[in-house]
Write a protein that holds these residues in place. Structure first.
Motif, short mmCIF file in Angstrom:
data_model
loop_
_atom_site.label_atom_id
_atom_site.label_comp_id
_atom_site.label_asym_id
_atom_site.label_seq_id
_atom_site.Cartn_x
_atom_site.Cartn_y
_atom_site.Cartn_z
N ILE A 231 0.84 -1.20 0.00
CA ILE A 231 0.00 0.00 0.00
C ILE A 231 0.87 1.25 0.00
O ILE A 231 0.62 2.21 -0.74
N ASN A 234 2.53 1.72 -3.44
CA ASN A 234 1.56 2.22 -4.43
C ASN A 234 1.20 3.67 -4.18
O ASN A 234 0.99 4.44 -5.12
N SER A 235 1.13 4.05 -2.88
CA SER A 235 0.78 5.44 -2.57
C SER A 235 1.88 6.39 -3.02
O SER A 235 1.60 7.50 -3.52
N ARG A 239 1.71 9.21 -6.32
CA ARG A 239 2.06 10.64 -6.15
C ARG A 239 3.23 11.06 -7.05
O ARG A 239 3.60 12.22 -7.08
N LEU A 260 2.42 5.89 6.03
CA LEU A 260 1.11 6.51 5.83
C LEU A 260 0.47 6.76 7.18
O LEU A 260 0.62 5.98 8.11
N ASP A 265 -4.74 2.87 4.17
CA ASP A 265 -5.38 3.81 3.23
C ASP A 265 -4.31 4.56 2.45
O ASP A 265 -3.63 5.43 3.00
N TYR A 266 -4.16 4.21 1.17
CA TYR A 266 -3.10 4.84 0.38
C TYR A 266 -3.35 6.32 0.12
O TYR A 266 -2.45 7.07 -0.29
N GLU A 267 -4.58 6.80 0.37
CA GLU A 267 -4.89 8.21 0.15
C GLU A 267 -4.63 9.07 1.39
O GLU A 267 -4.68 10.29 1.32
N SER A 268 -4.33 8.43 2.53
CA SER A 268 -4.02 9.22 3.72
C SER A 268 -2.64 9.85 3.55
O SER A 268 -1.85 9.43 2.71
N GLN A 269 -2.34 10.87 4.34
CA GLN A 269 -1.12 11.64 4.10
C GLN A 269 0.14 10.85 4.48
O GLN A 269 0.15 10.05 5.41
N LEU A 270 1.19 11.11 3.72
CA LEU A 270 2.49 10.49 3.98
C LEU A 270 3.23 11.29 5.05
O LEU A 270 3.18 12.52 5.08
#
Length: 390
Positions: A231, A234-235, A239, A260, A265-270
């Protein structure tokens, strides 16, 4: 303490010998020749002579005092083999049992082995010798030797439950659990209520269960970690972040990691570390974690929250937010200026010029505006590229 007591006893014996030593007076008879010879010897020599007599021996002396064989001792040794084979083997077994009771297992093994070598032809005696030797091997943790002796017992006496139990313990000790269970299961076929065997069997079952649970737990953790890394990978890929490695990363970045905020959740902030470098003063700040949504302005507000004395140092006179500019190094080895209000992820997502993360962390150069032109003019792309991992 025991050695000291023995020495004291020996000293007392020598002293008493000296007191009672026979010295004939005028008119008294001389000693017989044998005793007369002893009378002419020193106390130390007499003690040595006594020590060669098996009854008085305090340490093994197999000589006659002149380099020859101690015939008396050899005669006593031969008595161990005097009698019928079953009597000799039984005698060795009994001596081995005495040693076993006193926990002198190596000596016990020696006696049992001698009894086996007699080959008396009586199955019950031979079986007992192997079985008892197996017990000693078990105590000494010679597990494979124990197993071999138990096998020999079972060839003679197929229903010997002690041989099953001892070989089961030995198999268990060398982590051969299936073989341990098999021999115990065999023993339970003819002695189903044997508590020792049943308890050991259950212990092995519990051990196997614990090992399997640990294996499954490790497997689940590995799968979870693999999913987390997939995950995260991929995140970062989504980006369009680029990550480069330095040939000699800073010590605090050797184990730096990107994560993350919500690892599922790959859309949560790094989240990642940041190195804030001040090249004109040869200083730096390290921030353990920042968000990709942070801006250089927010980072400056954090690192410039310092005591008044720090700003009074002449080299820091231009270190105010308004007087500072921020730069990032590019993939090609150059520099790109970063707006103070631009989020870090926007700066990292730009393809031209491409600013990467270094060693899983943000690298941000902070320079006073008045000194920026001179610093940029001295920047060397080749040197910058040489500091990266090939």
């Amino acid at each position: 303490m025991k050695i000291e007591e023995e020495l004291d006893a020996e000293d007392r014996l020598i002293s008493e010998w000296e007191k009672r030593r026979y010295i004939p007076r005028p008119g008294e008879p001389q000693l017989p020749p044998q005793l007369s010879d002893m009378a002419e010897k020193t106390t130390e020599d007499v003690m040595k002579e006594l020590n060669r007599l098996p009854f008085f021996m305090t340490e093994l002396d197999e000589t006659d005092g002149e380099g020859g064989e101690n015939e008396t001792l050899e005669a006593l040794k031969s008595l161990a083999y005097d009698g019928e084979p079953d009597e000799i083997a039984t005698n060795f077994k009994n001596q081995g049992n005495d040693c076993y009771k006193s926990k002198n297992y190596k000596a016990a093994i020696n006696y049992y082995t001698k009894g086996i070598e007699v080959d008396c032809g009586v199955d019950t005696i031979t079986s007992a010798l192997y079985l008892n030797r197996a017990a000693c091997q078990l105590e000494l943790k010679n597990f494979r030797s124990c197993i071999e002796d138990c096998k020999k017992v079972l060839l003679i006496d197929p229903k010997n439950i002690k041989a099953c139990f001892r070989s089961g313990r030995a198999f268990f000790s060398v982590q051969r659990y299936e073989e341990a269970k098999q021999i115990l299961e065999y023993g339970l076929t003819f002695d189903p209520e044997n508590k020792q065997v049943k308890d050991l069997y259950q212990q092995i079952v519990n051990k196997e269960k614990a090992i399997e649970e640990a294996r499954l737990k490790k497997e689940r953790e590995e799968q979870k970690e693999k999913m987390r890394l997939d995950i995260l990978k991929n995140s970062i890929k989504l980006r369009h972040f680029s990550i480069l490695k330095s040939s000699r990363p800073a010590e605090m970045l050797e184990d730096a990691k990107i994560r993350l905020e919500n690892e599922t959740d790959y859309e949560s902030q790094l989240i990642f570390p940041a190195m804030i470098l001040y090249p004109t003063t040869d200083e730096f700040d390290y921030i353990a974690e920042i968000s990709e949504l942070a801006t250089p302005l927010e980072i400056l507000e954090l690192v410039l929250n310092r005591p008044k004395e720090w700003f009074e140092d002449p080299k820091h006179k231009n270190f105010s937010i308004k007087k500072l500019e921020c730069y990032m190094e590019t993939e090609s080895g150059g520099l790109v200026k970063v707006g103070k209000k631009l989020s870090i992820n926007n700066a990292l997502m730009n393809d031209k010029p491409k600013a990467p993360l270094f060693d899983n962390s943000l690298r941000l150069y902070v320079v006073p505006k008045v000194e920026a032109p001179e610093w940029i003019s001295k920047w060397n792309k080749d040197i910058a590229l040489s500091k990266r991992q090939a």
